[in-house]
Motif scaffolding. Structure first.
Motif, PDB file in Angstrom:
ATOM      1  N   THR A   5      -9.559  -3.295  12.298  1.00 50.68           N
ATOM      2  CA  THR A   5     -10.156  -4.543  11.829  1.00 50.68           C
ATOM      3  C   THR A   5     -11.505  -4.756  12.486  1.00 50.68           C
ATOM      4  O   THR A   5     -11.607  -4.783  13.718  1.00 50.68           O
ATOM      5  CB  THR A   5      -9.246  -5.746  12.151  1.00 50.68           C
ATOM      6  OG1 THR A   5      -7.975  -5.536  11.555  1.00 50.68           O
ATOM      7  CG2 THR A   5      -9.859  -7.030  11.603  1.00 50.68           C
ATOM      8  N   GLN A   6     -12.519  -4.860  11.661  1.00 55.64           N
ATOM      9  CA  GLN A   6     -13.836  -5.232  12.155  1.00 55.64           C
ATOM     10  C   GLN A   6     -14.054  -6.665  11.658  1.00 55.64           C
ATOM     11  O   GLN A   6     -14.204  -6.901  10.459  1.00 55.64           O
ATOM     12  CB  GLN A   6     -14.906  -4.278  11.633  1.00 55.64           C
ATOM     13  CG  GLN A   6     -14.770  -2.891  12.232  1.00 55.64           C
ATOM     14  CD  GLN A   6     -15.875  -1.966  11.793  1.00 55.64           C
ATOM     15  OE1 GLN A   6     -15.627  -0.959  11.113  1.00 55.64           O
ATOM     16  NE2 GLN A   6     -17.097  -2.252  12.180  1.00 55.64           N
ATOM     17  N   LEU A   7     -14.035  -7.583  12.577  1.00 49.61           N
ATOM     18  CA  LEU A   7     -13.953  -8.995  12.222  1.00 49.61           C
ATOM     19  C   LEU A   7     -15.208  -9.527  11.543  1.00 49.61           C
ATOM     20  O   LEU A   7     -15.153 -10.478  10.756  1.00 49.61           O
ATOM     21  CB  LEU A   7     -13.658  -9.823  13.474  1.00 49.61           C
ATOM     22  CG  LEU A   7     -12.268  -9.544  14.063  1.00 49.61           C
ATOM     23  CD1 LEU A   7     -12.172 -10.091  15.466  1.00 49.61           C
ATOM     24  CD2 LEU A   7     -11.196 -10.153  13.177  1.00 49.61           C
ATOM     25  N   ASP A   8     -16.348  -8.928  11.850  1.00 49.67           N
ATOM     26  CA  ASP A   8     -17.616  -9.430  11.315  1.00 49.67           C
ATOM     27  C   ASP A   8     -18.177  -8.451  10.307  1.00 49.67           C
ATOM     28  O   ASP A   8     -18.431  -7.304  10.643  1.00 49.67           O
ATOM     29  CB  ASP A   8     -18.629  -9.632  12.442  1.00 49.67           C
ATOM     30  CG  ASP A   8     -18.064 -10.498  13.548  1.00 49.67           C
ATOM     31  OD1 ASP A   8     -17.993 -10.027  14.694  1.00 49.67           O
ATOM     32  OD2 ASP A   8     -17.683 -11.644  13.238  1.00 49.67           O
ATOM     33  N   SER A   9     -18.362  -8.899   9.080  1.00 50.36           N
ATOM     34  CA  SER A   9     -18.923  -7.995   8.070  1.00 50.36           C
ATOM     35  C   SER A   9     -20.440  -7.905   8.205  1.00 50.36           C
ATOM     36  O   SER A   9     -21.038  -6.892   7.878  1.00 50.36           O
ATOM     37  CB  SER A   9     -18.561  -8.459   6.667  1.00 50.36           C
ATOM     38  OG  SER A   9     -19.069  -9.759   6.427  1.00 50.36           O
ATOM     39  N   GLN A  10     -21.065  -8.989   8.700  1.00 55.08           N
ATOM     40  CA  GLN A  10     -22.517  -8.992   8.887  1.00 55.08           C
ATOM     41  C   GLN A  10     -22.854  -9.676  10.199  1.00 55.08           C
ATOM     42  O   GLN A  10     -22.304 -10.735  10.519  1.00 55.08           O
ATOM     43  CB  GLN A  10     -23.202  -9.730   7.734  1.00 55.08           C
ATOM     44  CG  GLN A  10     -22.960  -9.074   6.385  1.00 55.08           C
ATOM     45  CD  GLN A  10     -23.909  -9.575   5.321  1.00 55.08           C
ATOM     46  OE1 GLN A  10     -25.013 -10.020   5.618  1.00 55.08           O
ATOM     47  NE2 GLN A  10     -23.496  -9.501   4.074  1.00 55.08           N
ATOM     48  N   VAL A  11     -23.766  -9.044  10.944  1.00 55.97           N
ATOM     49  CA  VAL A  11     -24.226  -9.620  12.207  1.00 55.97           C
ATOM     50  C   VAL A  11     -25.752  -9.576  12.222  1.00 55.97           C
ATOM     51  O   VAL A  11     -26.341  -8.511  12.379  1.00 55.97           O
ATOM     52  CB  VAL A  11     -23.661  -8.864  13.418  1.00 55.97           C
ATOM     53  CG1 VAL A  11     -24.283  -9.377  14.712  1.00 55.97           C
ATOM     54  CG2 VAL A  11     -22.143  -8.991  13.469  1.00 55.97           C
ATOM     55  N   LEU A  21     -20.377  -5.944  18.526  1.00 53.42           N
ATOM     56  CA  LEU A  21     -19.679  -5.731  17.260  1.00 53.42           C
ATOM     57  C   LEU A  21     -18.212  -5.512  17.602  1.00 53.42           C
ATOM     58  O   LEU A  21     -17.877  -4.608  18.368  1.00 53.42           O
ATOM     59  CB  LEU A  21     -20.257  -4.521  16.523  1.00 53.42           C
ATOM     60  CG  LEU A  21     -21.767  -4.524  16.283  1.00 53.42           C
ATOM     61  CD1 LEU A  21     -22.175  -3.299  15.468  1.00 53.42           C
ATOM     62  CD2 LEU A  21     -22.230  -5.797  15.612  1.00 53.42           C
ATOM     63  N   ARG A  22     -17.354  -6.318  16.986  1.00 51.37           N
ATOM     64  CA  ARG A  22     -15.956  -6.317  17.386  1.00 51.37           C
ATOM     65  C   ARG A  22     -15.119  -5.349  16.558  1.00 51.37           C
ATOM     66  O   ARG A  22     -15.326  -5.202  15.344  1.00 51.37           O
ATOM     67  CB  ARG A  22     -15.392  -7.725  17.292  1.00 51.37           C
ATOM     68  CG  ARG A  22     -16.058  -8.702  18.258  1.00 51.37           C
ATOM     69  CD  ARG A  22     -15.480 -10.083  18.130  1.00 51.37           C
ATOM     70  NE  ARG A  22     -15.842 -10.701  16.851  1.00 51.37           N
ATOM     71  CZ  ARG A  22     -15.325 -11.853  16.440  1.00 51.37           C
ATOM     72  NH1 ARG A  22     -14.408 -12.471  17.164  1.00 51.37           N
ATOM     73  NH2 ARG A  22     -15.717 -12.372  15.288  1.00 51.37           N
ATOM     74  N   CYS A  23     -14.156  -4.724  17.253  1.00 53.37           N
ATOM     75  CA  CYS A  23     -13.247  -3.792  16.603  1.00 53.37           C
ATOM     76  C   CYS A  23     -11.872  -3.926  17.258  1.00 53.37           C
ATOM     77  O   CYS A  23     -11.751  -3.821  18.480  1.00 53.37           O
ATOM     78  CB  CYS A  23     -13.744  -2.360  16.742  1.00 53.37           C
ATOM     79  SG  CYS A  23     -12.576  -1.110  16.155  1.00 53.37           S
ATOM     80  N   HIS A  75     -14.721  -2.837  21.407  1.00 54.02           N
ATOM     81  CA  HIS A  75     -15.936  -3.530  20.971  1.00 54.02           C
ATOM     82  C   HIS A  75     -17.181  -2.751  21.373  1.00 54.02           C
ATOM     83  O   HIS A  75     -17.250  -2.159  22.451  1.00 54.02           O
ATOM     84  CB  HIS A  75     -15.999  -4.943  21.574  1.00 54.02           C
ATOM     85  CG  HIS A  75     -14.829  -5.808  21.200  1.00 54.02           C
ATOM     86  ND1 HIS A  75     -14.152  -5.688  20.009  1.00 54.02           N
ATOM     87  CD2 HIS A  75     -14.228  -6.818  21.886  1.00 54.02           C
ATOM     88  CE1 HIS A  75     -13.172  -6.585  19.950  1.00 54.02           C
ATOM     89  NE2 HIS A  75     -13.193  -7.279  21.087  1.00 54.02           N
ATOM     90  N   THR A 108     -19.497  -3.084   9.804  1.00 53.96           N
ATOM     91  CA  THR A 108     -20.281  -4.269  10.168  1.00 53.96           C
ATOM     92  C   THR A 108     -21.752  -3.943   9.951  1.00 53.96           C
ATOM     93  O   THR A 108     -22.249  -2.968  10.521  1.00 53.96           O
ATOM     94  CB  THR A 108     -20.072  -4.681  11.634  1.00 53.96           C
ATOM     95  OG1 THR A 108     -18.712  -5.038  11.837  1.00 53.96           O
ATOM     96  CG2 THR A 108     -20.969  -5.856  11.996  1.00 53.96           C
TER      97      THR A 108
END
Lengths: 114, 111
Positions: A5-11, A21-23, A75, A108
């Motif tokens: 799961t990568q919580l953020d699709s855009q940063v 970037l979270r993983c 992360h 992300t």
């Protein structure tokens, strides 16, 4: 089956700012962990990997990632980003026994703003 | 240059056609892969060959048939192309359990 799961699709982040970037992955057993980067219209390039040993791994261009078994996270961080870091970043996991079978997160998109 | 190279880079064709994508690696790796990346950039493995033998075969329509003439090549043939086949297809290779090296992708567009 494993999942990532990568919580953020855009940063979006400004140049020279820090980024994370979270993983997170789902697995109760040992894993191999990877971060890949994809620049526009190109294939994936390995950024860094965790196979065993030190939980903190570094890349040659200033990125680092920390394997946290208790939080099942990997992360990706960089203390100061550049415009050239703009790309799609993918986290991936595999079972050490079958490292050929990679499961990727959804990616992300990191956009570095001037 | 040492690399994973795939041809063509772009492929535009009509529904119902049959097409092939070629992949070659000169890294001396023993394992090769095909991945599909959809419009939302989600990557999923399709096939993997180790020393010319199929070792991973995910749930893929049998219209897709990989062929490995030798360790350095893994081609992907697709029959009766459908609109949903539009995607970017990536070839990759690795040595044993080492990290995978990816080609630049083939962007397939079905009209």
């Amino acid at each position: 089956a494993q999942s990532v799961t990568q919580l953020d699709s855009q940063v979006p982040v400004f140049e020279e700012a820090p980024v994370e970037l979270r993983c997170n992955y789902s697995s109760s057993v040992s894993v191999y962990l990877f971060w890949y980067v994809q620049y526009p219209n190109q294939g994936l390039q390995l950024l860094l990997k965790y196979l065993s040993g030190s939980t903190l791994v570094e890349s040659i261009n200033g990125f680092e990632a920390e394997f946290n078994k208790s939080q099942t996270s990997f992360h990706l961080r960089k203390p100061s980003v550049h415009i050239s870091d703009t790309a799609e970043y993918f986290c991936a996991v595999s079972d050490p026994g079958s490292a050929r079978q990679l499961t990727f997160g959804s990616g992300t998109q990191l956009t570095v703003l001037p | 240059d040492t690399a994973v190279s795939q041809t063509p880079k772009y492929l535009v064709t009509q529904m119902g056609n049959d097409k092939s994508i070629k992949c070659e690696q000169n890294l001396g790796h023993d394992t090769m892969y095909w991945y599909k990346q959809d419009s939302k950039k989600f990557l999923k493995i399709m096939f993997s060959y180790n020393n010319k033998e199929l070792i991973i075969n995910e749930t893929v329509p049998n219209r897709f048939s990989p062929k490995s003439p030798d360790k350095a090549h893994l081609n992907l043939h697709i029959n009766s192309l459908e609109l949903g086949d539009s995607a970017v297809y990536f070839c990759a290779s690795s040595h044993s359990n080492q990290p995978q090296h990816f080609g630049d992708g083939t962007r397939l567009s079905i009209l």
